[in-house]
Design a protein around this motif. Sequence first.
Motif, PDB file in Angstrom:
ATOM      1  N   UNK A  87      25.989  -5.064  11.873  1.00  0.00           N
ATOM      2  CA  UNK A  87      26.866  -6.018  12.553  1.00  0.00           C
ATOM      3  C   UNK A  87      26.251  -7.403  12.674  1.00  0.00           C
ATOM      4  N   UNK A  88      25.016  -7.497  13.164  1.00  0.00           N
ATOM      5  CA  UNK A  88      24.396  -8.809  13.380  1.00  0.00           C
ATOM      6  C   UNK A  88      24.165  -9.560  12.069  1.00  0.00           C
ATOM      7  N   UNK A  89      23.605  -8.928  11.024  1.00  0.00           N
ATOM      8  CA  UNK A  89      23.472  -9.638   9.752  1.00  0.00           C
ATOM      9  C   UNK A  89      24.817 -10.077   9.165  1.00  0.00           C
ATOM     10  N   UNK A  90      25.858  -9.242   9.331  1.00  0.00           N
ATOM     11  CA  UNK A  90      27.181  -9.619   8.835  1.00  0.00           C
ATOM     12  C   UNK A  90      27.695 -10.850   9.571  1.00  0.00           C
ATOM     13  N   UNK A  91      27.500 -10.883  10.886  1.00  0.00           N
ATOM     14  CA  UNK A  91      27.920 -12.049  11.667  1.00  0.00           C
ATOM     15  C   UNK A  91      27.134 -13.282  11.258  1.00  0.00           C
ATOM     16  N   UNK A  92      25.845 -13.112  10.965  1.00  0.00           N
ATOM     17  CA  UNK A  92      25.021 -14.240  10.520  1.00  0.00           C
ATOM     18  C   UNK A  92      25.522 -14.788   9.187  1.00  0.00           C
ATOM     19  N   UNK A  93      25.875 -13.889   8.270  1.00  0.00           N
ATOM     20  CA  UNK A  93      26.394 -14.324   6.980  1.00  0.00           C
ATOM     21  C   UNK A  93      27.697 -15.085   7.109  1.00  0.00           C
ATOM     22  N   UNK A 125      26.875  -6.090   0.619  1.00  0.00           N
ATOM     23  CA  UNK A 125      28.072  -6.282   1.429  1.00  0.00           C
ATOM     24  C   UNK A 125      28.081  -7.668   2.064  1.00  0.00           C
ATOM     25  N   UNK A 126      26.915  -8.166   2.460  1.00  0.00           N
ATOM     26  CA  UNK A 126      26.818  -9.527   3.005  1.00  0.00           C
ATOM     27  C   UNK A 126      27.211 -10.538   1.933  1.00  0.00           C
ATOM     28  N   UNK A 127      26.773 -10.293   0.704  1.00  0.00           N
ATOM     29  CA  UNK A 127      27.155 -11.154  -0.417  1.00  0.00           C
ATOM     30  C   UNK A 127      28.677 -11.238  -0.538  1.00  0.00           C
ATOM     31  N   UNK A 128      29.354 -10.095  -0.499  1.00  0.00           N
ATOM     32  CA  UNK A 128      30.803 -10.081  -0.623  1.00  0.00           C
ATOM     33  C   UNK A 128      31.469 -10.801   0.548  1.00  0.00           C
ATOM     34  N   UNK A 129      30.918 -10.632   1.750  1.00  0.00           N
ATOM     35  CA  UNK A 129      31.483 -11.279   2.932  1.00  0.00           C
ATOM     36  C   UNK A 129      31.368 -12.797   2.872  1.00  0.00           C
ATOM     37  N   UNK A 130      30.300 -13.302   2.247  1.00  0.00           N
ATOM     38  CA  UNK A 130      30.038 -14.744   2.248  1.00  0.00           C
ATOM     39  C   UNK A 130      30.761 -15.493   1.136  1.00  0.00           C
ATOM     40  N   UNK A 131      31.398 -14.787   0.220  1.00  0.00           N
ATOM     41  CA  UNK A 131      31.945 -15.469  -0.951  1.00  0.00           C
ATOM     42  C   UNK A 131      33.180 -16.309  -0.633  1.00  0.00           C
ATOM     43  N   UNK A 132      34.095 -15.796   0.183  1.00  0.00           N
ATOM     44  CA  UNK A 132      35.379 -16.462   0.384  1.00  0.00           C
ATOM     45  C   UNK A 132      35.461 -17.431   1.563  1.00  0.00           C
ATOM     46  N   UNK A 133      34.864 -17.133   2.752  1.00  0.00           N
ATOM     47  CA  UNK A 133      35.103 -17.992   3.921  1.00  0.00           C
ATOM     48  C   UNK A 133      34.779 -19.458   3.708  1.00  0.00           C
ATOM     49  N   UNK A 134      33.661 -19.747   3.055  1.00  0.00           N
ATOM     50  CA  UNK A 134      33.260 -21.144   2.873  1.00  0.00           C
ATOM     51  C   UNK A 134      34.254 -21.915   2.010  1.00  0.00           C
ATOM     52  N   UNK A 135      34.821 -21.252   1.018  1.00  0.00           N
ATOM     53  CA  UNK A 135      35.809 -21.914   0.174  1.00  0.00           C
ATOM     54  C   UNK A 135      37.022 -22.315   1.004  1.00  0.00           C
ATOM     55  N   UNK A 136      37.473 -21.411   1.851  1.00  0.00           N
ATOM     56  CA  UNK A 136      38.640 -21.696   2.685  1.00  0.00           C
ATOM     57  C   UNK A 136      38.338 -22.790   3.699  1.00  0.00           C
ATOM     58  N   UNK A 137      37.134 -22.787   4.277  1.00  0.00           N
ATOM     59  CA  UNK A 137      36.750 -23.839   5.225  1.00  0.00           C
ATOM     60  C   UNK A 137      36.736 -25.198   4.543  1.00  0.00           C
ATOM     61  N   UNK A 161      16.267 -13.936  10.422  1.00  0.00           N
ATOM     62  CA  UNK A 161      15.252 -13.550  11.405  1.00  0.00           C
ATOM     63  C   UNK A 161      15.897 -13.258  12.756  1.00  0.00           C
ATOM     64  N   UNK A 162      16.815 -14.118  13.185  1.00  0.00           N
ATOM     65  CA  UNK A 162      17.491 -13.931  14.466  1.00  0.00           C
ATOM     66  C   UNK A 162      18.392 -12.694  14.455  1.00  0.00           C
ATOM     67  N   UNK A 163      18.935 -12.359  13.271  1.00  0.00           N
ATOM     68  CA  UNK A 163      19.831 -11.201  13.159  1.00  0.00           C
ATOM     69  C   UNK A 163      19.077  -9.889  13.054  1.00  0.00           C
ATOM     70  N   UNK A 164      17.758  -9.945  13.014  1.00  0.00           N
ATOM     71  CA  UNK A 164      16.966  -8.724  12.979  1.00  0.00           C
ATOM     72  C   UNK A 164      16.730  -8.152  11.600  1.00  0.00           C
ATOM     73  N   UNK A 165      16.936  -8.940  10.554  1.00  0.00           N
ATOM     74  CA  UNK A 165      16.677  -8.456   9.202  1.00  0.00           C
ATOM     75  C   UNK A 165      15.176  -8.317   8.963  1.00  0.00           C
ATOM     76  N   UNK A 166      14.824  -7.467   8.022  1.00  0.00           N
ATOM     77  CA  UNK A 166      13.435  -7.360   7.601  1.00  0.00           C
ATOM     78  C   UNK A 166      13.041  -8.624   6.849  1.00  0.00           C
ATOM     79  N   UNK A 167      11.766  -8.747   6.545  1.00  0.00           N
ATOM     80  CA  UNK A 167      11.300  -9.926   5.801  1.00  0.00           C
ATOM     81  C   UNK A 167      12.027 -10.063   4.466  1.00  0.00           C
ATOM     82  N   UNK A 168      12.154  -8.942   3.736  1.00  0.00           N
ATOM     83  CA  UNK A 168      12.861  -8.985   2.459  1.00  0.00           C
ATOM     84  C   UNK A 168      14.325  -9.318   2.635  1.00  0.00           C
TER      85      UNK A 168
END
Length: 323
Positions: free
Chosen positions: A64-70, A131-143, A254-261
Amino acid sequence: MSLASAALLSPPVLCFGLGALACALRSNLRVPAPVFEAVSIYLLLAIGLKGGAELAETRWSDFAAPAAAGLALGVLIPLWCFVALRRLAGFGVADAAALAAHYGSVSAVTFIAVVSYLERAGTPHEGFMTAILALMEAPAILVALLLARMAGPKAESGPGDGLAAALHEVISAKSFLLLVGGLVIGGLIGKTGLAPVRPFFGDLFLGFLCLFLLELGIVAAQKADAAWQAGGRLLAFALAAPLVNGALGLLAGHLAGLSEGGAVVLATLAASASYIAAPAAVRLALPEANAAYSLAASLAITFPFNVVLGIPLYAALAAWLYG
């Protein structure tokens, strides 16, 4: 320095350089169009399947947190890019929005490059990053397209029509369908179901990536003239944007709790620029924008920068941030 050397001497990057050299020498070297099409389908489906299989074993609380960050990055990046291009670089509304759409969206090929880099370096990352990649593809274009409608003269058909057409173009695009379709299939079958095809979609992945980047090296070199013709302002933006966006992505990860990779992957996604989904959507919604600017900046400048220097830089910054 060792990270940069490892990136420069990796087979995919060297193949990209070979393609650029072939263009500079005016060679007739090209990857045949049908082969390039098949390789692109393979790569997108492969990362979708792998990501879906990993996502099937991921808890929602971890995702959830990484998805929200994306998604947050998908909104923030086109906003600052549009303002900077308008007020600092002096671009018109349509061109600024088009560039913001390209740089707010993401590059699946750059994602593939950073995943390959991390695997070679032995750095683990969360499997759900596809999945984060797929989530990030469209919103920015619409914005970005919404910003163009708000800042420019109103279209006769109304802003909703252009946005709806752009949204349909993104969702129906080959890259989006393959990524999301692969995620769904991988999620349904899991790692056990994926095992029989893993030799094809896993072991051969790097070789197909080399062929793909060989052709992209040729295409990027061909677009270089358009980048130079646009002047220093486009060059400056195309080099500064991935650095700023990469830093934002690293901090968000980092804030979303992802690992270093995982943070390196999110930083690279934020730093990348789309040259597949965004051009198609922008062509429909902003036909008055100069397509040469966006393609030259994203493909001829930002993409090579990220593949050669950006990814090892983000990895080094992540190593420092995570201690």
